[in-house]
Design an enzyme around this catalytic site. Structure first.
Site, PDB file in Angstrom:
ATOM      1  N   GLU A  26      79.369  84.174 -52.450  1.00 26.76           N
ATOM      2  CA  GLU A  26      79.340  85.528 -53.022  1.00 26.76           C
ATOM      3  C   GLU A  26      79.516  86.558 -51.914  1.00 26.76           C
ATOM      4  O   GLU A  26      80.157  87.586 -52.116  1.00 26.76           O
ATOM      5  CB  GLU A  26      78.032  85.806 -53.771  1.00 26.76           C
ATOM      6  CG  GLU A  26      78.010  87.262 -54.216  1.00 26.76           C
ATOM      7  CD  GLU A  26      76.829  87.680 -55.059  1.00 26.76           C
ATOM      8  OE1 GLU A  26      76.252  88.713 -54.732  1.00 26.76           O
ATOM      9  OE2 GLU A  26      76.510  86.987 -56.042  1.00 26.76           O
ATOM     10  N   ARG A  79      81.511  88.870 -60.895  1.00 25.75           N
ATOM     11  CA  ARG A  79      81.547  89.283 -59.491  1.00 25.75           C
ATOM     12  C   ARG A  79      82.969  89.604 -58.989  1.00 25.75           C
ATOM     13  O   ARG A  79      83.307  89.357 -57.832  1.00 25.75           O
ATOM     14  CB  ARG A  79      80.921  88.216 -58.579  1.00 25.75           C
ATOM     15  CG  ARG A  79      79.474  87.942 -58.831  1.00 25.75           C
ATOM     16  CD  ARG A  79      78.584  89.163 -58.669  1.00 25.75           C
ATOM     17  NE  ARG A  79      77.246  88.836 -59.145  1.00 25.75           N
ATOM     18  CZ  ARG A  79      76.820  89.082 -60.387  1.00 25.75           C
ATOM     19  NH1 ARG A  79      77.594  89.700 -61.261  1.00 25.75           N
ATOM     20  NH2 ARG A  79      75.615  88.756 -60.760  1.00 25.75           N
ATOM     21  N   SER A 115      72.232  87.442 -52.497  1.00 26.59           N
ATOM     22  CA  SER A 115      72.650  86.083 -52.846  1.00 26.59           C
ATOM     23  C   SER A 115      73.867  85.676 -52.016  1.00 26.59           C
ATOM     24  O   SER A 115      74.826  86.432 -51.906  1.00 26.59           O
ATOM     25  CB  SER A 115      73.021  86.006 -54.329  1.00 26.59           C
ATOM     26  OG  SER A 115      71.938  86.424 -55.129  1.00 26.59           O
TER      27      SER A 115
HETATM   28  N1  EPU Z   1      65.275  78.790 -58.212  1.00 22.38           N
HETATM   29  C1  EPU Z   1      64.813  77.644 -57.627  1.00 22.38           C
HETATM   30  N2  EPU Z   1      64.654  77.598 -56.273  1.00 22.38           N
HETATM   31  C2  EPU Z   1      64.956  78.639 -55.487  1.00 22.38           C
HETATM   32  C3  EPU Z   1      65.442  79.812 -56.062  1.00 22.38           C
HETATM   33  C4  EPU Z   1      65.588  79.870 -57.460  1.00 22.38           C
HETATM   34  O1  EPU Z   1      64.537  76.656 -58.309  1.00 22.38           O
HETATM   35  O2  EPU Z   1      64.798  78.531 -54.266  1.00 22.38           O
HETATM   36  C5  EPU Z   1      65.415  78.853 -59.672  1.00 22.38           C
HETATM   37  C6  EPU Z   1      64.473  79.884 -60.274  1.00 22.38           C
HETATM   38  O3  EPU Z   1      63.206  79.341 -60.514  1.00 22.38           O
HETATM   39  C7  EPU Z   1      65.186  80.287 -61.534  1.00 22.38           C
HETATM   40  C8  EPU Z   1      66.665  80.127 -61.183  1.00 22.38           C
HETATM   41  O4  EPU Z   1      66.711  79.322 -60.004  1.00 22.38           O
HETATM   42  O5  EPU Z   1      64.905  79.399 -62.586  1.00 22.38           O
HETATM   43  C9  EPU Z   1      67.372  81.455 -60.944  1.00 22.38           C
HETATM   44  O6  EPU Z   1      66.744  82.160 -59.875  1.00 22.38           O
HETATM   45  P1  EPU Z   1      66.513  83.734 -59.920  1.00 22.38           P
HETATM   46  O7  EPU Z   1      65.777  84.099 -61.165  1.00 22.38           O
HETATM   47  O8  EPU Z   1      65.926  84.133 -58.626  1.00 22.38           O
HETATM   48  O9  EPU Z   1      67.950  84.350 -60.101  1.00 22.38           O
HETATM   49  P2  EPU Z   1      69.276  84.167 -59.227  1.00 22.38           P
HETATM   50  O10 EPU Z   1      70.346  83.796 -60.186  1.00 22.38           O
HETATM   51  O11 EPU Z   1      69.079  83.320 -58.044  1.00 22.38           O
HETATM   52  C10 EPU Z   1      70.048  86.614 -59.596  1.00 22.38           C
HETATM   53  C11 EPU Z   1      70.948  87.511 -58.773  1.00 22.38           C
HETATM   54  C12 EPU Z   1      70.116  88.315 -57.778  1.00 22.38           C
HETATM   55  C13 EPU Z   1      69.037  89.083 -58.526  1.00 22.38           C
HETATM   56  C14 EPU Z   1      68.162  88.069 -59.293  1.00 22.38           C
HETATM   57  C15 EPU Z   1      67.030  88.711 -60.075  1.00 22.38           C
HETATM   58  C16 EPU Z   1      73.066  86.273 -58.630  1.00 22.38           C
HETATM   59  C17 EPU Z   1      73.970  85.443 -57.807  1.00 22.38           C
HETATM   60  N3  EPU Z   1      71.927  86.696 -58.075  1.00 22.38           N
HETATM   61  O12 EPU Z   1      69.521  85.656 -58.711  1.00 22.38           O
HETATM   62  O13 EPU Z   1      70.981  89.248 -57.164  1.00 22.38           O
HETATM   63  O14 EPU Z   1      68.252  89.866 -57.639  1.00 22.38           O
HETATM   64  O15 EPU Z   1      69.005  87.358 -60.217  1.00 22.38           O
HETATM   65  O16 EPU Z   1      67.544  89.466 -61.118  1.00 22.38           O
HETATM   66  O17 EPU Z   1      73.379  86.557 -59.780  1.00 22.38           O
HETATM   67  C18 EPU Z   1      72.410  89.560 -55.295  1.00 22.38           C
HETATM   68  O18 EPU Z   1      73.321  89.536 -56.111  1.00 22.38           O
HETATM   69  O19 EPU Z   1      72.597  89.746 -54.079  1.00 22.38           O
HETATM   70  C19 EPU Z   1      71.065  89.354 -55.781  1.00 22.38           C
HETATM   71  C20 EPU Z   1      70.020  89.271 -54.979  1.00 22.38           C
END
Ligand code: EPU
Length: 312
Positions: free
Chosen positions: A302, A183, A232
């Protein structure tokens, strides 16, 4: 707010720049938050942007980069100085065959919305940008902060970036000259991304479509896409997920004024109506404290504060 302006009426004379005075930043941010910008400037050409920056430097007027406002928190009290957003005039897309077989070079202006670029290449059976599906914002902001998802990040597809340096020079930086990390791109301080060149390749159209459908379906299921949000809020700490940490700390649904930790994804803050920047900042501080106490992890934001997006 004082009405006196340090920016004279003839400041923008002869510049190809659309100028809006005392424009509410809330109209330009995805969270619909932010007070008035003394001047919101929409340059229509690179030369317009260059002249604006040169004059602002001479006259000591602060300049901030807003981009698409999808990952930015703008202050309730607004901003004195010039807030720049590259939109119309920075939206060119050009596709050229690259030297290697099946290779493509996609050039896109800083104001091109990432979603448009993802669709543009998918429709032509070109792969490499699918990871960016769902990332709000435009090419300039995405490159500058090395935006990404679990499926990839900008650094993996960027071949070169054209920037306007603080001193007014235009420079093409090759991928290897840009110290990308999670990032972050650490482009030269005060520089503005004008356009980026992406290295992509021909793929199987049906497969590209399937991949995009799968990502979209996942996001629809896991993210509060129907509410006002800024993507995020926190970076994922190494080897962990900010969303999961916030969730486990019991903070889902936590509310401050009009701002709320999303019930659907804990790393999203949604504007339930009338949220202010100070509601969001207060909620972020509560989250940082909660996760520190619960898991011993320090979350790092972020989303960017507009004040930190100062180029001059
Ligand atoms: N999780 C929870 N509770 C929650 C949310 C998530 O337990 O309330 C768990 C999920 O079950 C999963 C893990 O946390 O095991 C990761 O969650 P997720 O798959 O949603 O991915 P993320 O890392 O939160 C990233 C990007 C998003 C992107 C998603 C999908 C970052 C900081 N964020 O989210 O990007 O849409 O993957 O690919 O890397 C953004 O950057 O603005 C953004 C939305």
């Amino acid at each position: 707010m004082a009405n006196t302006s340090q920016i004279s009426t003839d400041f923008f004379e002869g510049m190809e720049v659309v100028v809006k005075r005392e424009e509410m930043l809330a109209r330009y941010t995805s969270l619909r938050i932010g007070g008035p910008a003394e001047v919101l400037a929409l340059p229509l050409t690179v030369e317009g942007l260059r002249l604006l920056l040169a004059r602002a430097r001479r006259e000591g007027v602060p300049v901030f980069l807003l981009g698409q406002g999808s990952n930015v928190l703008a202050p309730d009290e607004g901003v004195r100085g010039i807030v720049v957003s590259l939109r119309r005039g920075f939206e060119q897309i050009e596709l050229l065959p690259a030297g290697r077989i099946g290779g493509w070079r996609l050039r896109a202006g800083a104001g091109v919305k990432l979603q448009k670029l993802v669709r543009f290449s998918a429709e032509r059976g070109i792969e490499g940008l699918e990871f960016a599906d769902g990332i709000p914002g435009s090419v300039g902001g995405a490159v500058a902060m090395n935006a990404g998802t679990g499926h990839g990040e900008m650094a993996e597809v960027v071949e070169a970036v054209r920037i306007l340096e603080r001193e007014g020079e235009i420079r093409l930086l090759e991928r290897k000259e840009i110290p990308f990390s999670y990032r972050s791109s650490r482009l030269p301080a005060g520089s503005v991304v004008l356009e980026a060149v992406f290295g992509l390749q021909s793929g199987e159209p049906a497969q590209i479509r399937r991949r995009l459908q799968e990502y979209q379906e996942y996001r629809r299921r896991t993210q509060p896409l129907a509410s006002l949000n800024a993507g995020s809020i926190f970076k994922n700490p190494t080897g962990a997920s900010a969303g999961a940490l916030i969730d486990r700390a019991g903070l889902k649904g936590r509310r401050r004024g009009g701002a709320q930790v999303s019930e659907r994804h804990a790393n999203f803050i949604v504007n339930r109506g009338g949220a202010t920047a100070s509601d969001v900042l207060g909620l972020m501080a509560e989250i940082v404290d909660g996760v520190r106490v619960h898991a011993g992890v320090d979350l790092e934001a972020e989303i960017r504060l507009l004040a930190d997006q100062r180029v001059l």
